[in-house]
Design a protein around this motif. Structure first.
Motif, PDB file in Angstrom:
ATOM      1  N   ARG A  31       7.887   0.403  13.954  1.00 30.49           N
ATOM      2  CA  ARG A  31       6.818   1.420  13.878  1.00 30.49           C
ATOM      3  C   ARG A  31       6.117   1.368  12.526  1.00 30.49           C
ATOM      4  O   ARG A  31       4.889   1.460  12.446  1.00 30.49           O
ATOM      5  CB  ARG A  31       7.413   2.814  14.115  1.00 30.49           C
ATOM      6  CG  ARG A  31       7.746   3.102  15.556  1.00 30.49           C
ATOM      7  CD  ARG A  31       8.089   4.566  15.789  1.00 30.49           C
ATOM      8  NE  ARG A  31       9.195   5.047  14.990  1.00 30.49           N
ATOM      9  CZ  ARG A  31      10.490   4.957  15.323  1.00 30.49           C
ATOM     10  NH1 ARG A  31      10.827   4.385  16.462  1.00 30.49           N
ATOM     11  NH2 ARG A  31      11.421   5.440  14.529  1.00 30.49           N
ATOM     12  N   LYS A  32       6.889   1.219  11.466  1.00 30.93           N
ATOM     13  CA  LYS A  32       6.315   1.161  10.118  1.00 30.93           C
ATOM     14  C   LYS A  32       5.401  -0.060   9.965  1.00 30.93           C
ATOM     15  O   LYS A  32       4.304   0.034   9.416  1.00 30.93           O
ATOM     16  CB  LYS A  32       7.429   1.130   9.080  1.00 30.93           C
ATOM     17  CG  LYS A  32       6.937   1.154   7.664  1.00 30.93           C
ATOM     18  CD  LYS A  32       8.092   1.220   6.687  1.00 30.93           C
ATOM     19  CE  LYS A  32       7.596   1.378   5.270  1.00 30.93           C
ATOM     20  NZ  LYS A  32       8.702   1.553   4.327  1.00 30.93           N
ATOM     21  N   ARG A  73       3.800  -1.650  12.297  1.00 31.13           N
ATOM     22  CA  ARG A  73       2.580  -1.453  13.093  1.00 31.13           C
ATOM     23  C   ARG A  73       1.584  -0.551  12.356  1.00 31.13           C
ATOM     24  O   ARG A  73       0.384  -0.815  12.360  1.00 31.13           O
ATOM     25  CB  ARG A  73       2.925  -0.881  14.456  1.00 31.13           C
ATOM     26  CG  ARG A  73       3.574  -1.911  15.345  1.00 31.13           C
ATOM     27  CD  ARG A  73       3.962  -1.342  16.681  1.00 31.13           C
ATOM     28  NE  ARG A  73       4.754  -2.332  17.374  1.00 31.13           N
ATOM     29  CZ  ARG A  73       4.620  -2.619  18.658  1.00 31.13           C
ATOM     30  NH1 ARG A  73       3.729  -1.992  19.380  1.00 31.13           N
ATOM     31  NH2 ARG A  73       5.379  -3.526  19.212  1.00 31.13           N
ATOM     32  N   ARG A  74       2.107   0.508  11.731  1.00 25.73           N
ATOM     33  CA  ARG A  74       1.226   1.396  10.949  1.00 25.73           C
ATOM     34  C   ARG A  74       0.633   0.641   9.756  1.00 25.73           C
ATOM     35  O   ARG A  74      -0.552   0.784   9.452  1.00 25.73           O
ATOM     36  CB  ARG A  74       2.001   2.625  10.458  1.00 25.73           C
ATOM     37  CG  ARG A  74       2.195   3.682  11.529  1.00 25.73           C
ATOM     38  CD  ARG A  74       2.673   5.003  10.955  1.00 25.73           C
ATOM     39  NE  ARG A  74       3.856   4.912  10.125  1.00 25.73           N
ATOM     40  CZ  ARG A  74       5.113   4.965  10.572  1.00 25.73           C
ATOM     41  NH1 ARG A  74       5.360   5.120  11.853  1.00 25.73           N
ATOM     42  NH2 ARG A  74       6.121   4.874   9.737  1.00 25.73           N
ATOM     43  N   LEU A  75       1.452  -0.149   9.083  1.00 23.37           N
ATOM     44  CA  LEU A  75       0.966  -0.946   7.955  1.00 23.37           C
ATOM     45  C   LEU A  75      -0.134  -1.906   8.401  1.00 23.37           C
ATOM     46  O   LEU A  75      -1.147  -2.063   7.719  1.00 23.37           O
ATOM     47  CB  LEU A  75       2.115  -1.742   7.339  1.00 23.37           C
ATOM     48  CG  LEU A  75       3.019  -1.010   6.376  1.00 23.37           C
ATOM     49  CD1 LEU A  75       4.351  -1.722   6.228  1.00 23.37           C
ATOM     50  CD2 LEU A  75       2.330  -0.910   5.028  1.00 23.37           C
ATOM     51  N   LYS A 104      11.561   0.354  11.689  1.00 28.20           N
ATOM     52  CA  LYS A 104      10.883  -0.697  10.928  1.00 28.20           C
ATOM     53  C   LYS A 104       9.685  -1.236  11.720  1.00 28.20           C
ATOM     54  O   LYS A 104       8.618  -1.484  11.151  1.00 28.20           O
ATOM     55  CB  LYS A 104      11.858  -1.832  10.577  1.00 28.20           C
ATOM     56  CG  LYS A 104      11.239  -2.942   9.748  1.00 28.20           C
ATOM     57  CD  LYS A 104      10.789  -2.447   8.393  1.00 28.20           C
ATOM     58  CE  LYS A 104      10.289  -3.600   7.543  1.00 28.20           C
ATOM     59  NZ  LYS A 104       9.920  -3.200   6.199  1.00 28.20           N
ATOM     60  N   GLN A 153      -2.159  -1.641  10.992  1.00 23.60           N
ATOM     61  CA  GLN A 153      -3.367  -0.873  11.292  1.00 23.60           C
ATOM     62  C   GLN A 153      -4.101  -0.505  10.008  1.00 23.60           C
ATOM     63  O   GLN A 153      -5.323  -0.621   9.923  1.00 23.60           O
ATOM     64  CB  GLN A 153      -3.022   0.396  12.074  1.00 23.60           C
ATOM     65  CG  GLN A 153      -2.616   0.124  13.502  1.00 23.60           C
ATOM     66  CD  GLN A 153      -2.156   1.375  14.216  1.00 23.60           C
ATOM     67  OE1 GLN A 153      -1.676   2.312  13.609  1.00 23.60           O
ATOM     68  NE2 GLN A 153      -2.292   1.368  15.528  1.00 23.60           N
ATOM     69  N   TYR A 154      -3.358  -0.060   9.015  1.00 21.94           N
ATOM     70  CA  TYR A 154      -3.942   0.308   7.727  1.00 21.94           C
ATOM     71  C   TYR A 154      -4.623  -0.909   7.097  1.00 21.94           C
ATOM     72  O   TYR A 154      -5.751  -0.826   6.607  1.00 21.94           O
ATOM     73  CB  TYR A 154      -2.856   0.867   6.812  1.00 21.94           C
ATOM     74  CG  TYR A 154      -3.360   1.388   5.491  1.00 21.94           C
ATOM     75  CD1 TYR A 154      -3.841   2.686   5.375  1.00 21.94           C
ATOM     76  CD2 TYR A 154      -3.349   0.588   4.353  1.00 21.94           C
ATOM     77  CE1 TYR A 154      -4.303   3.172   4.160  1.00 21.94           C
ATOM     78  CE2 TYR A 154      -3.807   1.063   3.135  1.00 21.94           C
ATOM     79  CZ  TYR A 154      -4.278   2.348   3.047  1.00 21.94           C
ATOM     80  OH  TYR A 154      -4.736   2.828   1.844  1.00 21.94           O
ATOM     81  N   TYR A 155      -3.948  -2.050   7.110  1.00 23.27           N
ATOM     82  CA  TYR A 155      -4.491  -3.283   6.549  1.00 23.27           C
ATOM     83  C   TYR A 155      -5.804  -3.650   7.240  1.00 23.27           C
ATOM     84  O   TYR A 155      -6.792  -3.985   6.583  1.00 23.27           O
ATOM     85  CB  TYR A 155      -3.472  -4.416   6.696  1.00 23.27           C
ATOM     86  CG  TYR A 155      -3.944  -5.744   6.156  1.00 23.27           C
ATOM     87  CD1 TYR A 155      -3.756  -6.065   4.820  1.00 23.27           C
ATOM     88  CD2 TYR A 155      -4.578  -6.683   6.973  1.00 23.27           C
ATOM     89  CE1 TYR A 155      -4.194  -7.284   4.314  1.00 23.27           C
ATOM     90  CE2 TYR A 155      -5.016  -7.890   6.478  1.00 23.27           C
ATOM     91  CZ  TYR A 155      -4.820  -8.185   5.145  1.00 23.27           C
ATOM     92  OH  TYR A 155      -5.264  -9.378   4.640  1.00 23.27           O
ATOM     93  N   LEU A 202       1.858   2.980   2.294  1.00 22.41           N
ATOM     94  CA  LEU A 202       2.728   3.052   3.474  1.00 22.41           C
ATOM     95  C   LEU A 202       3.929   2.119   3.400  1.00 22.41           C
ATOM     96  O   LEU A 202       4.884   2.289   4.145  1.00 22.41           O
ATOM     97  CB  LEU A 202       1.928   2.732   4.736  1.00 22.41           C
ATOM     98  CG  LEU A 202       0.750   3.639   5.045  1.00 22.41           C
ATOM     99  CD1 LEU A 202      -0.014   3.125   6.259  1.00 22.41           C
ATOM    100  CD2 LEU A 202       1.226   5.056   5.268  1.00 22.41           C
ATOM    101  N   CYS A 227       0.869  -1.173   0.000  1.00 23.11           N
ATOM    102  CA  CYS A 227       0.000   0.000   0.000  1.00 23.11           C
ATOM    103  C   CYS A 227       0.906   1.223   0.000  1.00 23.11           C
ATOM    104  O   CYS A 227       2.130   1.091  -0.063  1.00 23.11           O
ATOM    105  CB  CYS A 227      -0.937  -0.012   1.214  1.00 23.11           C
ATOM    106  SG  CYS A 227      -0.093   0.235   2.779  1.00 23.11           S
TER     107      CYS A 227
END
Length: 117
Positions: free
Chosen positions: A75-76, A78-80, A73, A82-84, A36, A34
């Protein structure tokens, strides 16, 4: 990224996916991308959705594969995740983050770290 490095990464992801399937996990998606970034493997184990980071190394230089995962990495990822979950409307699942390290130096070694972060 060099072609050789990309091939090593693909090989490691294939090994990791096969390993996880043999452990009874169901692969839901591979190389989810995505805006992110990318998640290597997304798997299910019963009611738990598992986001898997795969790290593959072919030399002893700079330590073990799993040691290359930085705080940035994490943090990234975790954001990915959440987005998913929002994109797939999967808010009520248990979630965990695993690491599968594939060390191709001499004999291949696979290290699976559950709940890595």
């Amino acid at each position: 990224m060099t072609l050789q490095r990309r091939r090593l990464g693909i090989r490691g992801e294939n090994i990791a996916a096969s390993y996880l399937q043999k452990k009874g996990l169901r692969i839901v998606e591979r190389n989810y991308r995505c805006r992110l970034g990318e998640i290597d493997i997304i798997a299910r184990d019963g009611g738990c959705l598992i986001f898997v980071e795969v790290r593959t190394k072919s030399t002893r230089t700079f330590g073990l594969p799993q040691e290359s995962i930085t705080a940035a990495k994490v943090r990234k990822l975790r954001r990915l995740a959440q987005y998913y979950l929002v994109q797939r409307s999967m808010g009520e699942l248990n979630v965990r983050f695993d690491v599968v390290a594939v060390n191709c130096v001499e004999d291949m070694q696979i290290t699976h770290i559950e709940n890595a972060f």
